[in-house]
Enzyme design. Sequence first.
Site, PDB file in Angstrom:
ATOM      1  N   SER A 148       1.366  -0.900  -0.055  1.00 20.85           N
ATOM      2  CA  SER A 148       0.152  -0.050  -0.312  1.00 20.85           C
ATOM      3  C   SER A 148       0.960   0.870   0.088  1.00 20.85           C
ATOM      4  O   SER A 148       2.202   0.805   0.178  1.00 20.85           O
ATOM      5  CB  SER A 148      -0.859  -0.046   1.099  1.00 20.85           C
ATOM      6  OG  SER A 148      -1.145   1.180   1.455  1.00 20.85           O
ATOM      7  N   TYR A 161      -2.029  -1.827  11.055  1.00 20.54           N
ATOM      8  CA  TYR A 161      -2.536  -1.671   9.108  1.00 20.54           C
ATOM      9  C   TYR A 161      -1.181  -0.931   8.775  1.00 20.54           C
ATOM     10  O   TYR A 161      -0.357  -1.270   7.858  1.00 20.54           O
ATOM     11  CB  TYR A 161      -3.187  -0.475   8.928  1.00 20.54           C
ATOM     12  CG  TYR A 161      -3.616  -1.101   7.258  1.00 20.54           C
ATOM     13  CD1 TYR A 161      -4.270  -1.727   6.498  1.00 20.54           C
ATOM     14  CD2 TYR A 161      -2.669  -0.558   6.278  1.00 20.54           C
ATOM     15  CE1 TYR A 161      -4.496  -2.106   4.877  1.00 20.54           C
ATOM     16  CE2 TYR A 161      -3.149  -0.188   4.972  1.00 20.54           C
ATOM     17  CZ  TYR A 161      -3.950  -1.369   4.371  1.00 20.54           C
ATOM     18  OH  TYR A 161      -3.656  -1.540   3.036  1.00 20.54           O
TER      19      TYR A 161
END
Length: 266
Positions: A148, A161
Amino acid sequence: MTSPSPHPAPQGPPLDLDGRTALVTGAAGGIGRACALRLAAAGAKVKAVDRDAEGLAALAGHSAHLPGVLEPHVLDLTDLDAAEHAAAGTDVLVNNAGIQLVRPIEEFPPDVFHTVLTVMLEAPFRLIRGALPHMYGQGWGRIVNISSVHGLRASAYKSAYVAAKHGLEGLSKTAALEGAPHGVTSNCVNPAYVRTPLVERQLADQAEAHGVPEERVLSDILLKDSAVKRLIEPEEVAEAVAYLCGPHGSFVTGSSLVLDGGWTAH
């Protein structure tokens, strides 16, 4: 007006994974679903892994018109031994499965932090560990880790995350260094916000954490740092995965292929 070139650039060979076996985690929806379909379209036998049996069944229904095969495999990645076993015999591994919770650190449940790290970092390690003996034995393999922009940048309220994605970047680079003598590449794909259920589900949490109305989260929070003011589509991410698995991606390893609409250009 410039006339077209009399010698157009030659087209590269299409992605051909006939005879290859791929494993895609988080395959029931979003990026994982798009990747599973793309690899099956290239002729691969795709083991589609997810804990969502209904979503996998819906995905498998699309395989009739594809050159490859989609095989649903219901698996909870917190079962690490089962994850490693499932990866045996894999030629192409796409580590995609992810979960998200948006909370300040002081309010972040420790058990959820542990689960996020298990699913998004420890499970990819075990899957890679399970896949490498076969890849090394045949002198070819492709590992693609769906990271990401948060593998390269941090955002507030996403401690688990961000930590998992940063760890995945390091794991991917280590696998690249170890795999290079064996014909195995390992790379990350780093999209910004993708039009997936994972993003849609965090809108309310983002609104509460940042103190803005939910309808303003997309423009004021999610796309704030992106020069291109739209969500990226799952199919665009799948094409990046396909490139890394194809013949023109054979020299790309230990890299992070960034699809962030200009976010990291700041």
